[in-house]
Enzyme design. Sequence first.
Site, PDB file in Angstrom:
ATOM      1  N   SER A 122       1.024  -1.657   0.039  1.00  0.00           N
ATOM      2  CA  SER A 122       0.211  -0.409  -0.297  1.00  0.00           C
ATOM      3  C   SER A 122       0.873   1.516   0.062  1.00  0.00           C
ATOM      4  O   SER A 122       2.115   1.253   0.447  1.00  0.00           O
ATOM      5  CB  SER A 122      -1.377   0.509   1.064  1.00  0.00           C
ATOM      6  N   GLU A 139       0.258   3.747   1.447  1.00  0.00           N
ATOM      7  CA  GLU A 139       0.268   4.055   2.959  1.00  0.00           C
ATOM      8  C   GLU A 139       1.422   3.728   3.573  1.00  0.00           C
ATOM      9  O   GLU A 139       1.867   5.074   4.570  1.00  0.00           O
ATOM     10  CB  GLU A 139      -1.360   3.081   3.956  1.00  0.00           C
ATOM     11  N   TYR A 184      -2.554   0.870  10.026  1.00  0.00           N
ATOM     12  CA  TYR A 184      -2.648   0.323   8.263  1.00  0.00           C
ATOM     13  C   TYR A 184      -1.289   0.428   7.966  1.00  0.00           C
ATOM     14  O   TYR A 184      -0.822  -0.477   7.228  1.00  0.00           O
ATOM     15  CB  TYR A 184      -4.078   0.656   7.654  1.00  0.00           C
TER      16      TYR A 184
END
Length: 323
Positions: free
Chosen positions: A125, A127, A149
């Site tokens: 990801s 992120e 996350y």
Amino acid sequence: MKTALICGVSGQDGAYLASLLLKKGYKVFGGSRDAQMSSFTSLVHLGIRKEVEAVSISINDFRSVLQTLQRTKPDEVYNLAGQSSVGLSFDQPVETLESISVGTLNLLEAIRFVGNPIRFYNAGSSECFGDTGNYAADEVTPFRPRSPYGVAKAAAFWQVANYREAYELHASTGILFNHESPLRPERFVTQKIVTTACRIACGSKEMLTLGNIDIARDWGWAPDYVEAMWLMLQQSIADDYVIATGYTYALKDFIKATFDCLNLNWENYIISDARFFRPTDIKEGYANPQKAKLKLNWSAKHTMKQVAELMVSQKMATLKSMK
């Protein structure tokens, strides 16, 4: 005929990937925590439910993972499972870390234990990068995650890299930036925007309440991105790739594109509420997907505006069919 095991087949990416692999002639096993109870609505939506053989697998349980690998004997394993919401990860940090990091470790260790030449894809990801300012992140950009996350995805990334180097597993991570579709649950902001806008277009008097609409992201089309996942496992040498469009837009641009599809002025329907702000968030996300273009011959086929148009078209068709 190749065989693939997709962990997390009931999600957006899992369903589109299953559809792609079936078209390529694969036998597809779809992993879910409880296959007998799962409705697999995304597979039903795509019309492929009967073609995917559902199997129960809990990737947090090593024994469950090992037994599933021994039973299905896959050539390729795609790890798309785990808690998938950044916002929810602040409320459920332990579940997020365990389902993503421990789950990935169990899959890697089970593949090593089985000893078969299984190729492994891990869903990474953007992120992981955190806030890189105006810098377009690529495969060597340092990780500075700003959410539970992101932390979990970063841990999983390094586990994959370690098993690739230490045990010579064909294991790759796709560092995917935001990618959307009609299969997104409404807890994701793009689907919330599309669904509410379509209800308003159909006569609803509601307002759309959101958090920070000034954040900026690289938004793509999910069916494009699952093709990149498959391409990674077709390479002779495993590696990690940033998957993105290379273009970044503010959330308000996505909102405007959505409401423009419905001939509505978005500014008349939006409320920004600080209660929906996250404890920490990424202000802007920029991506450099050149490596994927050069080595995989992959590039995104859809723009952000086209993504909004496709999602609105599908949602309006659904709402009209319900009348």
